[in-house]
Design a protein around this motif. Structure first.
Motif, PDB file in Angstrom:
ATOM      1  N   ALA A 178       0.842  -1.198   0.000  1.00  0.00           N
ATOM      2  CA  ALA A 178       0.000   0.000   0.000  1.00  0.00           C
ATOM      3  C   ALA A 178       0.874   1.243   0.000  1.00  0.00           C
ATOM      4  O   ALA A 178       2.009   1.212   0.485  1.00  0.00           O
ATOM      5  N   PRO A 179       0.359   2.357  -0.512  1.00  0.00           N
ATOM      6  CA  PRO A 179       1.130   3.601  -0.560  1.00  0.00           C
ATOM      7  C   PRO A 179       1.051   4.393   0.738  1.00  0.00           C
ATOM      8  O   PRO A 179       1.011   5.625   0.728  1.00  0.00           O
ATOM      9  N   VAL A 180       1.007   3.694   1.857  1.00  0.00           N
ATOM     10  CA  VAL A 180       0.912   4.324   3.175  1.00  0.00           C
ATOM     11  C   VAL A 180       1.820   3.587   4.147  1.00  0.00           C
ATOM     12  O   VAL A 180       2.212   2.446   3.902  1.00  0.00           O
ATOM     13  N   LEU A 181       2.136   4.249   5.257  1.00  0.00           N
ATOM     14  CA  LEU A 181       2.714   3.556   6.400  1.00  0.00           C
ATOM     15  C   LEU A 181       1.566   2.928   7.175  1.00  0.00           C
ATOM     16  O   LEU A 181       0.485   3.517   7.281  1.00  0.00           O
ATOM     17  N   ARG A 236      -3.499   3.838   9.483  1.00  0.00           N
ATOM     18  CA  ARG A 236      -2.904   4.074   8.176  1.00  0.00           C
ATOM     19  C   ARG A 236      -2.427   5.523   8.129  1.00  0.00           C
ATOM     20  O   ARG A 236      -3.199   6.446   8.388  1.00  0.00           O
ATOM     21  N   LEU A 237      -1.147   5.692   7.795  1.00  0.00           N
ATOM     22  CA  LEU A 237      -0.500   6.997   7.874  1.00  0.00           C
ATOM     23  C   LEU A 237       0.053   7.414   6.518  1.00  0.00           C
ATOM     24  O   LEU A 237       0.523   6.573   5.741  1.00  0.00           O
ATOM     25  N   SER A 238       0.037   8.708   6.252  1.00  0.00           N
ATOM     26  CA  SER A 238       0.725   9.231   5.088  1.00  0.00           C
ATOM     27  C   SER A 238       2.212   8.902   5.196  1.00  0.00           C
ATOM     28  O   SER A 238       2.773   8.903   6.298  1.00  0.00           O
ATOM     29  N   PRO A 239       2.888   8.628   4.073  1.00  0.00           N
ATOM     30  CA  PRO A 239       4.339   8.414   4.143  1.00  0.00           C
ATOM     31  C   PRO A 239       5.075   9.583   4.777  1.00  0.00           C
ATOM     32  O   PRO A 239       6.132   9.396   5.390  1.00  0.00           O
ATOM     33  N   LEU A 240       4.522  10.798   4.654  1.00  0.00           N
ATOM     34  CA  LEU A 240       5.156  11.973   5.254  1.00  0.00           C
ATOM     35  C   LEU A 240       5.183  11.891   6.774  1.00  0.00           C
ATOM     36  O   LEU A 240       5.956  12.592   7.426  1.00  0.00           O
ATOM     37  N   ALA A 241       4.350  11.032   7.356  1.00  0.00           N
ATOM     38  CA  ALA A 241       4.315  10.882   8.808  1.00  0.00           C
ATOM     39  C   ALA A 241       5.591  10.246   9.347  1.00  0.00           C
ATOM     40  O   ALA A 241       5.878  10.359  10.535  1.00  0.00           O
ATOM     41  N   ALA A 242       6.365   9.584   8.485  1.00  0.00           N
ATOM     42  CA  ALA A 242       7.608   8.969   8.960  1.00  0.00           C
ATOM     43  C   ALA A 242       8.516  10.011   9.596  1.00  0.00           C
ATOM     44  O   ALA A 242       9.029   9.827  10.701  1.00  0.00           O
ATOM     45  N   ILE A 263       9.132  10.252   0.905  1.00  0.00           N
ATOM     46  CA  ILE A 263       7.890   9.518   0.633  1.00  0.00           C
ATOM     47  C   ILE A 263       8.128   8.014   0.666  1.00  0.00           C
ATOM     48  O   ILE A 263       7.231   7.243   0.984  1.00  0.00           O
ATOM     49  N   GLY A 264       9.348   7.575   0.342  1.00  0.00           N
ATOM     50  CA  GLY A 264       9.685   6.166   0.475  1.00  0.00           C
ATOM     51  C   GLY A 264      10.165   5.504  -0.786  1.00  0.00           C
ATOM     52  O   GLY A 264      11.075   4.677  -0.763  1.00  0.00           O
ATOM     53  N   LEU A 265       9.542   5.833  -1.927  1.00  0.00           N
ATOM     54  CA  LEU A 265       9.914   5.287  -3.225  1.00  0.00           C
ATOM     55  C   LEU A 265       9.917   6.424  -4.239  1.00  0.00           C
ATOM     56  O   LEU A 265       9.347   7.494  -3.972  1.00  0.00           O
ATOM     57  N   PRO A 266      10.514   6.236  -5.410  1.00  0.00           N
ATOM     58  CA  PRO A 266      10.482   7.283  -6.437  1.00  0.00           C
ATOM     59  C   PRO A 266       9.043   7.627  -6.849  1.00  0.00           C
ATOM     60  O   PRO A 266       8.117   6.837  -6.625  1.00  0.00           O
ATOM     61  N   PRO A 267       8.852   8.805  -7.466  1.00  0.00           N
ATOM     62  CA  PRO A 267       7.486   9.260  -7.794  1.00  0.00           C
ATOM     63  C   PRO A 267       6.673   8.260  -8.603  1.00  0.00           C
ATOM     64  O   PRO A 267       5.495   8.009  -8.288  1.00  0.00           O
ATOM     65  N   LYS A 268       7.255   7.687  -9.658  1.00  0.00           N
ATOM     66  CA  LYS A 268       6.490   6.768 -10.504  1.00  0.00           C
ATOM     67  C   LYS A 268       6.083   5.526  -9.739  1.00  0.00           C
ATOM     68  O   LYS A 268       4.942   5.042  -9.877  1.00  0.00           O
ATOM     69  N   ALA A 269       6.981   4.986  -8.925  1.00  0.00           N
ATOM     70  CA  ALA A 269       6.656   3.786  -8.150  1.00  0.00           C
ATOM     71  C   ALA A 269       5.529   4.062  -7.160  1.00  0.00           C
ATOM     72  O   ALA A 269       4.624   3.239  -6.981  1.00  0.00           O
ATOM     73  N   MET A 270       5.561   5.225  -6.499  1.00  0.00           N
ATOM     74  CA  MET A 270       4.498   5.564  -5.561  1.00  0.00           C
ATOM     75  C   MET A 270       3.179   5.801  -6.286  1.00  0.00           C
ATOM     76  O   MET A 270       2.108   5.400  -5.811  1.00  0.00           O
ATOM     77  N   ALA A 271       3.234   6.455  -7.453  1.00  0.00           N
ATOM     78  CA  ALA A 271       2.015   6.666  -8.233  1.00  0.00           C
ATOM     79  C   ALA A 271       1.404   5.332  -8.650  1.00  0.00           C
ATOM     80  O   ALA A 271       0.179   5.151  -8.604  1.00  0.00           O
ATOM     81  N   ASN A 272       2.246   4.371  -9.035  1.00  0.00           N
ATOM     82  CA  ASN A 272       1.735   3.051  -9.407  1.00  0.00           C
ATOM     83  C   ASN A 272       1.057   2.359  -8.229  1.00  0.00           C
ATOM     84  O   ASN A 272       0.035   1.684  -8.389  1.00  0.00           O
ATOM     85  N   LEU A 273       1.629   2.506  -7.027  1.00  0.00           N
ATOM     86  CA  LEU A 273       1.012   1.910  -5.839  1.00  0.00           C
ATOM     87  C   LEU A 273      -0.336   2.551  -5.537  1.00  0.00           C
ATOM     88  O   LEU A 273      -1.292   1.859  -5.162  1.00  0.00           O
ATOM     89  N   VAL A 274      -0.421   3.878  -5.686  1.00  0.00           N
ATOM     90  CA  VAL A 274      -1.697   4.570  -5.460  1.00  0.00           C
ATOM     91  C   VAL A 274      -2.731   4.083  -6.466  1.00  0.00           C
ATOM     92  O   VAL A 274      -3.903   3.827  -6.119  1.00  0.00           O
ATOM     93  N   ARG A 275      -2.338   3.949  -7.713  1.00  0.00           N
ATOM     94  CA  ARG A 275      -3.254   3.470  -8.751  1.00  0.00           C
ATOM     95  C   ARG A 275      -3.703   2.039  -8.464  1.00  0.00           C
ATOM     96  O   ARG A 275      -4.894   1.703  -8.605  1.00  0.00           O
TER      97      ARG A 275
END
Length: 285
Positions: free
Chosen positions: A52-55, A103-109, A210-222
């Motif tokens: 998931a795209p969250v912590l 469930r936390l935003s990655p920015l919460a790290a 955020i944890g991963l590169p932009p494209k990888a995180m966008a793919n997880l959100v999708r």
């Protein structure tokens, strides 16, 4: 905190209960939602939890958690933090469990735990290593009378940490909000335009915070949005899910689903049908 209620069910396999809560203003940029899950089954079970795209902060209210990621066992911890990543987590218990999930935003790290999200990526970490006093919080949560009280307590603790922590980078926060608002269906060029950063700088900063590169995180959100739509009774076909989520076609959806879930969308739905309590818990937050 706004309490969203409790659902309960039972069947040949046992009984389950799932509760949900929503964060108050001020934490809604860091906390995505609260979940409370309880089940009593006839024997041991192992579930594959999707990436998931969250912590995900997990607190075991009935004992230590048993989590496995990337072939490695996580710490036998009362509270664990699951970082973002392309791989899921194997969660096991002996037949009964009671777990509180945040469930936390990655920015919460960085804001709540004072570590960059990149250090948590693909990891399962004992929260006690990052948050002194975790054991005391867990004991108090175990003594609370219900899910609403537990959600209020954990939200108060998170709110206190947010007040003491440093704020998230506003540029990265804006970029991440654009990714989630578009449910991952966007060209990374839009983020370059928004930030004014070079492609290299954007990738480095995004990965770190955020944890991963932009494209990888966008793919997880999708992918997460596709899973959500698959569970909706009004969605008529896999082709419809592919179109609504921005995949090239159904074959593209199938390939990405196999990458993240290890199976086809059809097999995934069949697994949900055979695990009512697991499906309820997965859809809880």
């Amino acid at each position: 905190m706004s309490f969203g209620g409790i659902r309960r069910g039972s069947g040949p396999g046992g009984r389950w209960e799932a509760a949900v809560g929503h964060p108050r203003r001020g934490l809604d940029g860091l906390v995505v939602g609260y979940g409370g899950f309880c089940e009593s089954l006839g024997g041991p079970i192992v579930r594959h939890e999707l990436p998931a795209p969250v912590l995900v902060l997990l607190i075991g209210l009935g004992g230590p958690l048993s989590l496995l990621r990337g072939g490695r066992g996580g710490p036998a911890a009362e509270a664990a933090l699951v970082g973002v990543g392309r791989g899921g987590v194997e969660a096991a218990h002996a037949g009964s469990q009671r777990v509180l999930e945040v469930r936390l935003s990655p920015l919460a790290a960085g804001v709540l735990f004072d570590v960059p999200a990149s250090e948590l990526a693909e990891q399962v970490v004992d929260v006690a290593e990052l948050w002194p006093g975790t054991g005391e919080l867990v004991e108090r949560l175990r003594g609370d009378s219900g899910w609403a009280e537990r959600f209020e307590r954990v939200e108060a603790a998170l709110g206190a940490r947010a007040e003491r922590g440093h704020g998230a980078d506003p540029v990265l926060a804006g970029s991440w909000r654009r990714v989630t608002d578009r449910r991952g269906d966007l060209g990374i060029g839009l983020l370059h335009e928004q930030t004014g950063w070079s492609r290299k700088r954007l990738a480095q900063r995004f990965r770190a915070e955020i944890g991963l590169p932009p494209k990888a995180m966008a793919n997880l959100v999708r992918f997460e949005h596709a899973v959500y739509l698959l569970r909706r009774p009004e969605v008529r076909s896999l082709a419809e899910v592919a179109i609504r989520c921005g995949y090239y076609d159904q074959a593209h959806l199938n390939r990405e689903f196999k990458e993240y879930a290890g199976c086809t969308p059809t097999a995934f739905l069949g697994g949900l049908a055979g695990d009512a309590s697991g499906a309820a818990m997965a859809a809880g937050v």
